[in-house]
Design a protein around this motif. Structure first.
Motif, PDB file in Angstrom:
ATOM      1  N   TRP A 183       0.848  -1.212   0.000  1.00 29.62           N
ATOM      2  CA  TRP A 183       0.211  -0.191  -0.017  1.00 29.62           C
ATOM      3  C   TRP A 183       0.800   1.155  -0.039  1.00 29.62           C
ATOM      4  N   GLY A 184       0.585   2.130  -0.795  1.00 27.40           N
ATOM      5  CA  GLY A 184       1.320   3.323  -1.072  1.00 27.40           C
ATOM      6  C   GLY A 184       2.539   3.308  -1.818  1.00 27.40           C
ATOM      7  N   GLY A 185       2.847   2.080  -2.446  1.00 24.02           N
ATOM      8  CA  GLY A 185       3.988   2.049  -3.159  1.00 24.02           C
ATOM      9  C   GLY A 185       3.843   1.560  -4.671  1.00 24.02           C
ATOM     10  N   PRO A 186       4.720   1.401  -5.491  1.00 27.10           N
ATOM     11  CA  PRO A 186       4.221   0.921  -6.657  1.00 27.10           C
ATOM     12  C   PRO A 186       4.181  -0.314  -6.830  1.00 27.10           C
ATOM     13  N   LEU A 187       3.618  -0.808  -8.094  1.00 28.68           N
ATOM     14  CA  LEU A 187       3.405  -2.366  -8.514  1.00 28.68           C
ATOM     15  C   LEU A 187       4.711  -2.931  -8.744  1.00 28.68           C
ATOM     16  N   GLU A 188       5.246  -3.902  -8.074  1.00 25.85           N
ATOM     17  CA  GLU A 188       6.721  -4.626  -8.109  1.00 25.85           C
ATOM     18  C   GLU A 188       6.313  -5.766  -9.238  1.00 25.85           C
ATOM     19  N   VAL A 189       7.117  -5.221 -10.249  1.00 33.39           N
ATOM     20  CA  VAL A 189       7.323  -6.933 -11.467  1.00 33.39           C
ATOM     21  C   VAL A 189       8.509  -7.521 -11.271  1.00 33.39           C
ATOM     22  N   CYS A 190       8.343  -8.822 -10.751  1.00 32.91           N
ATOM     23  CA  CYS A 190       9.207  -9.550 -10.244  1.00 32.91           C
ATOM     24  C   CYS A 190       9.434 -10.750 -11.372  1.00 32.91           C
ATOM     25  N   GLY A 191      10.534 -11.035 -11.410  1.00 31.65           N
ATOM     26  CA  GLY A 191      11.082 -12.442 -12.387  1.00 31.65           C
ATOM     27  C   GLY A 191      12.280 -12.338 -12.814  1.00 31.65           C
ATOM     28  N   ARG A 244     -10.224  -3.187 -15.368  1.00 35.99           N
ATOM     29  CA  ARG A 244      -8.902  -3.347 -15.905  1.00 35.99           C
ATOM     30  C   ARG A 244      -7.881  -3.296 -14.627  1.00 35.99           C
ATOM     31  N   TRP A 245      -7.318  -4.215 -14.207  1.00 37.47           N
ATOM     32  CA  TRP A 245      -6.566  -4.535 -12.858  1.00 37.47           C
ATOM     33  C   TRP A 245      -5.361  -3.314 -12.977  1.00 37.47           C
ATOM     34  N   THR A 246      -4.908  -3.166 -14.169  1.00 39.85           N
ATOM     35  CA  THR A 246      -3.703  -2.319 -14.368  1.00 39.85           C
ATOM     36  C   THR A 246      -4.040  -0.901 -13.941  1.00 39.85           C
ATOM     37  N   ASP A 247      -5.294  -0.520 -14.060  1.00 39.89           N
ATOM     38  CA  ASP A 247      -5.705   0.873 -13.725  1.00 39.89           C
ATOM     39  C   ASP A 247      -5.432   1.346 -12.399  1.00 39.89           C
ATOM     40  N   GLU A 248      -5.356   0.454 -11.396  1.00 42.10           N
ATOM     41  CA  GLU A 248      -5.272   0.674  -9.960  1.00 42.10           C
ATOM     42  C   GLU A 248      -3.727   1.204  -9.567  1.00 42.10           C
ATOM     43  N   TYR A 249      -2.958   1.184 -10.463  1.00 43.50           N
ATOM     44  CA  TYR A 249      -1.514   1.281 -10.107  1.00 43.50           C
ATOM     45  C   TYR A 249      -1.138   2.554 -10.877  1.00 43.50           C
ATOM     46  N   TYR A 250      -0.341   3.624  -9.901  1.00 48.28           N
ATOM     47  CA  TYR A 250       0.204   4.777 -10.572  1.00 48.28           C
ATOM     48  C   TYR A 250       1.510   4.495 -10.667  1.00 48.28           C
ATOM     49  N   GLY A 251       2.339   3.703 -10.314  1.00 50.20           N
ATOM     50  CA  GLY A 251       3.622   3.288 -10.573  1.00 50.20           C
ATOM     51  C   GLY A 251       3.853   2.036 -10.738  1.00 50.20           C
ATOM     52  N   VAL A 252       5.019   1.820 -11.498  1.00 45.73           N
ATOM     53  CA  VAL A 252       5.329   0.402 -11.671  1.00 45.73           C
ATOM     54  C   VAL A 252       7.179   0.264 -11.404  1.00 45.73           C
ATOM     55  N   GLU A 253       7.428  -0.817 -10.871  1.00 43.92           N
ATOM     56  CA  GLU A 253       8.785  -0.795 -10.362  1.00 43.92           C
ATOM     57  C   GLU A 253       9.350  -2.121 -11.093  1.00 43.92           C
ATOM     58  N   PHE A 254      10.193  -2.375 -11.739  1.00 38.95           N
ATOM     59  CA  PHE A 254      10.805  -3.489 -12.160  1.00 38.95           C
ATOM     60  C   PHE A 254      11.736  -3.874 -11.320  1.00 38.95           C
ATOM     61  N   GLU A 255      12.014  -5.226 -10.965  1.00 35.97           N
ATOM     62  CA  GLU A 255      12.743  -5.765 -10.047  1.00 35.97           C
ATOM     63  C   GLU A 255      14.194  -5.997 -10.920  1.00 35.97           C
ATOM     64  N   PHE A 301       3.369  -3.588 -23.031  1.00 36.21           N
ATOM     65  CA  PHE A 301       3.374  -3.831 -21.495  1.00 36.21           C
ATOM     66  C   PHE A 301       3.044  -2.493 -20.584  1.00 36.21           C
ATOM     67  N   LEU A 302       3.760  -1.647 -20.871  1.00 34.77           N
ATOM     68  CA  LEU A 302       3.607  -0.462 -19.992  1.00 34.77           C
ATOM     69  C   LEU A 302       2.455   0.294 -20.550  1.00 34.77           C
ATOM     70  N   GLU A 303       2.182   0.216 -21.907  1.00 34.95           N
ATOM     71  CA  GLU A 303       0.854   0.846 -22.415  1.00 34.95           C
ATOM     72  C   GLU A 303      -0.338   0.291 -21.390  1.00 34.95           C
ATOM     73  N   GLY A 304      -0.330  -0.845 -20.960  1.00 40.35           N
ATOM     74  CA  GLY A 304      -1.503  -1.410 -20.121  1.00 40.35           C
ATOM     75  C   GLY A 304      -1.860  -0.473 -18.935  1.00 40.35           C
ATOM     76  N   PHE A 305      -0.871   0.238 -18.491  1.00 43.56           N
ATOM     77  CA  PHE A 305      -0.927   1.114 -17.418  1.00 43.56           C
ATOM     78  C   PHE A 305      -1.379   2.554 -17.563  1.00 43.56           C
ATOM     79  N   ARG A 306      -2.511   2.756 -18.122  1.00 44.04           N
ATOM     80  CA  ARG A 306      -2.930   4.069 -18.561  1.00 44.04           C
ATOM     81  C   ARG A 306      -2.939   5.245 -17.290  1.00 44.04           C
ATOM     82  N   ASN A 307      -2.819   4.829 -16.269  1.00 45.30           N
ATOM     83  CA  ASN A 307      -2.665   6.014 -15.128  1.00 45.30           C
ATOM     84  C   ASN A 307      -1.316   6.116 -14.971  1.00 45.30           C
ATOM     85  N   LEU A 308      -0.346   5.724 -15.328  1.00 44.91           N
ATOM     86  CA  LEU A 308       1.184   5.410 -15.167  1.00 44.91           C
ATOM     87  C   LEU A 308       1.835   7.090 -14.863  1.00 44.91           C
TER      88      LEU A 308
END
Length: 219
Positions: free
Chosen positions: A16-24, A44-55, A65-72
């Motif tokens: 909560w309060g942080g970015p969505l972490e993409v792991c793998g 769309r589940w991706t609409d819930e996130y404003y930040g994306v962090e790649f591990e 991929f990133l295009e899916g996060f419309r509120n980025l």
């Protein structure tokens, strides 16, 4: 935590309060946005996130991929990632949302920001954890950077609360000189952050930062 239906090695984690972490490991692609998701029916589940962090294990981001996060609003790019496929849709999204790039000096993330006219700020650096046995407190220390790029220390304490189901602790900040890194190595930092000595001496991210920051300073 959500799992990609396309590649089970790709997972998504969120605090909560942080970015969505993409792991793998390896490449993520548009198909990885298809996940097992139980919340927000019809949304769309991706609409819930404003930040994306790649591990650090993610090395490439495919088209769509990133295009899916419309509120980025911001994206965190590790120094191990070396390719993000640019499409007209992504270009438009980045410019429309004025996306902030959080990355590392002398890495793809910094170049990505410059090439696309985006603001760049250094990513937060996890320094390590320390244990204070008398109070049963575990402390996490990060070096963070404010909106102007000025570094500061961010501490987060975790300790037992008043009941078994309750946690105590809290966060606090301490100043850092803007040029604190000059001439510093892991060994020298470990000497003045003695509580975190063990973590610092094996910290690859901090080592990368100190080397690149000093290289830029000497230019």
């Amino acid at each position: 935590m959500n799992f990609s239906k396309h590649n089970k090695a790709i997972t998504y984690s969120h605090t909560w309060g942080g970015p969505l972490e993409v792991c793998g490991k390896g490449k993520v692609c548009e198909a990885d946005l298809d996940v097992d998701y139980n919340g927000g029916k019809g949304r769309r589940w991706t609409d819930e996130y404003y930040g994306v962090e790649f591990e650090k294990g993610i090395t490439e981001v495919g088209p769509g991929f990133l295009e899916g996060f419309r509120n980025l609003e911001y994206v965190v790019i590790p120094y191990t990632l070396d390719s993000i496929a640019m499409t007209p849709e992504l270009k438009s999204l980045l410019q429309k949302n004025k996306v902030l790039v959080r990355g590392w000096y002398d890495s793809y993330g910094e170049r990505f920001a410059a090439q696309n006219g985006l603001k760049f700020r250094h990513a937060d650096i996890l320094v390590g954890w320390a244990r204070h046995e008398p109070s049963h407190t575990n402390t996490r220390l990060d070096i963070r950077f404010d909106e102007k790029g000025k570094p500061y220390r961010f501490y987060n304490d975790f300790c037992p609360g008043w009941a078994a189901s309750n946690n105590g602790g809290g966060t606090y900040e301490r100043e850092l000189a803007e040029d604190f890194f000059v001439g510093e190595t892991l060994e020298s930092m470990a000497s003045w952050l003695e509580r975190f000595r063990t973590s610092i001496l094996k910290n690859e991210d901090l080592d990368y930062y100190l080397r690149t920051a000093n290289k830029r300073y000497r230019k």
